[in-house]
Scaffold this active site. Structure first.
Site, PDB file in Angstrom:
ATOM      1  N   GLY A 281      44.610  50.450  50.866  1.00 46.98           N
ATOM      2  CA  GLY A 281      45.648  51.107  49.851  1.00 46.98           C
ATOM      3  C   GLY A 281      46.601  49.455  49.798  1.00 46.98           C
ATOM      4  N   THR A 282      45.028  48.173  49.761  1.00 48.17           N
ATOM      5  CA  THR A 282      45.957  46.810  49.034  1.00 48.17           C
ATOM      6  C   THR A 282      46.187  47.324  48.002  1.00 48.17           C
ATOM      7  OG1 THR A 282      44.796  46.557  51.766  1.00 48.17           O
ATOM      8  CG2 THR A 282      45.866  44.766  49.621  1.00 48.17           C
ATOM      9  N   THR A 283      47.598  46.536  47.546  1.00 53.26           N
ATOM     10  CA  THR A 283      47.855  46.645  45.861  1.00 53.26           C
ATOM     11  C   THR A 283      48.074  45.035  46.019  1.00 53.26           C
ATOM     12  OG1 THR A 283      50.314  46.919  46.410  1.00 53.26           O
ATOM     13  CG2 THR A 283      49.495  48.697  45.835  1.00 53.26           C
TER      14      THR A 283
ATOM     15  N   SER B  77      46.752  53.384  45.018  1.00 54.65           N
ATOM     16  CA  SER B  77      47.519  52.207  44.968  1.00 54.65           C
ATOM     17  C   SER B  77      49.265  53.347  46.108  1.00 54.65           C
ATOM     18  CB  SER B  77      48.905  52.167  44.163  1.00 54.65           C
ATOM     19  OG  SER B  77      49.184  53.218  43.360  1.00 54.65           O
ATOM     20  N   ASN B  78      48.924  54.900  46.293  1.00 50.13           N
ATOM     21  CA  ASN B  78      49.980  55.167  47.451  1.00 50.13           C
ATOM     22  C   ASN B  78      49.177  56.507  48.298  1.00 50.13           C
ATOM     23  OD1 ASN B  78      52.681  56.597  48.362  1.00 50.13           O
ATOM     24  ND2 ASN B  78      53.604  55.304  47.677  1.00 50.13           N
TER      25      ASN B  78
ATOM     26  N   HIS C  69      61.619  48.075  47.345  1.00 49.06           N
ATOM     27  CA  HIS C  69      60.927  48.168  48.612  1.00 49.06           C
ATOM     28  C   HIS C  69      61.575  46.927  49.791  1.00 49.06           C
ATOM     29  CE1 HIS C  69      57.266  49.998  46.530  1.00 49.06           C
ATOM     30  NE2 HIS C  69      56.835  50.796  47.139  1.00 49.06           N
ATOM     31  N   HIS C  70      60.780  46.854  51.243  1.00 43.06           N
ATOM     32  CA  HIS C  70      61.101  46.196  52.325  1.00 43.06           C
ATOM     33  C   HIS C  70      60.728  44.387  51.693  1.00 43.06           C
ATOM     34  CE1 HIS C  70      57.412  45.569  53.490  1.00 43.06           C
ATOM     35  NE2 HIS C  70      57.057  47.176  53.055  1.00 43.06           N
TER      36      HIS C  70
ATOM     37  N   LYS D  28      57.533  43.092  51.463  1.00 44.14           N
ATOM     38  CA  LYS D  28      56.213  43.491  50.485  1.00 44.14           C
ATOM     39  C   LYS D  28      56.761  42.411  49.374  1.00 44.14           C
ATOM     40  CE  LYS D  28      55.025  47.151  47.160  1.00 44.14           C
ATOM     41  NZ  LYS D  28      53.331  46.769  48.028  1.00 44.14           N
TER      42      LYS D  28
END
Length: 239
Positions: A73-75, A99-100, A134-135, A138
């Site tokens: 799941g790493t982008t 991706s998600n 996002h946070h 990221k």
């Protein structure tokens, strides 16, 4: 199953918790690219990879070369995706990327796909904007999820390309607005706007549990399968 986790940050810890709650054994939680001797020692059924863009390629490669299925799941690394697919095919391996992993977001992907098809006759009338937040931790911009949303719209020929945080200079461009604020897990809006109205769809993630649950479900699904897969196969969504 005997699960390994590579990338033991907040997502890795959430995955570990969910996996144990679903009665799996988590025998490897690692932040670095593991050595072959370590992988062989723990006898893994699957690795769930949520590390960093600079290390993900080697993490996937070493697992596939040692006959360990990988759910990733790493982008921020997809320029090397075709190489990974080639390695997976050559080694008769098992690889699944998304991706998600959120079940809700994958349904959202399908809604976006359908909406962009419906909007195709009106491409000159509607501007398209993808707004993602996002946070602060990221790293990659835009998010992999935003890119997936944009690529689906482009594939359906609603627009031709995307730009990031710039002024739109062509009606054929999708504007992606990418923000990093506080501890926001992940918000994605897709907006179609004309001079007379606006259509907007939105997905808001409250916490990481949705991603973690989806990743573990994908890990359960890929066992004893060979090939390159996505969440479409896991969820039984037709292409």
């Amino acid at each position: 199953m005997n699960i390994g986790i590579i990338g033991y940050g907040k997502m890795g810890r959430a995955i570990e918790k969910i996996a144990k709650n679903r009665n799996h054994n988590v025998s490897l939680c690692y932040d670095k690219t593991p050595k072959i001797s370590l992988l062989k020692t723990v006898n893994l059924d699957v690795v769930i990879e949520f590390s960093q863009p600079e290390s993900v390629f080697n993490n996937i490669k070493i697992c596939i070369e040692n006959n360990i299925p990988v759910v990733c799941g790493t982008t921020g690394w997809l320029n090397k995706m075709e190489v990974i697919k080639k390695i997976c095919k050559e080694k008769n391996g098992s690889f699944l990327y998304s991706s998600n992993f959120s079940i809700g977001m994958n349904i959202f992907f399908e809604i976006n796909k359908k909406l962009s098809k419906l909007m195709c006759p009106y491409t000159k009338d509607y501007e398209v904007t993808i707004d993602e937040t996002h946070h602060l931790e990221k790293i990659d911009k835009p998010s992999g999820t935003a890119l997936s949303l944009a690529e689906s719209i482009i594939h359906n020929k609603m627009k031709k390309t995307w730009i990031l945080n710039e002024k739109r200079i062509s009606a054929d461009q999708i504007l992606i607005l990418s923000k990093r604020l506080g501890n926001i897990t992940g918000d994605h809006n897709v907006i179609y706007k004309s001079n007379i109205d606006k259509i907007e769809i939105k997905h808001e993630a409250y916490n990481r549990d949705g991603f973690a649950i989806g990743a573990v479900i994908a890990a359960e699904w890929i066992k004893n399968k060979k090939g390159v897969f996505s969440m479409k196969e896991v969820l039984g969504i037709n292409k």
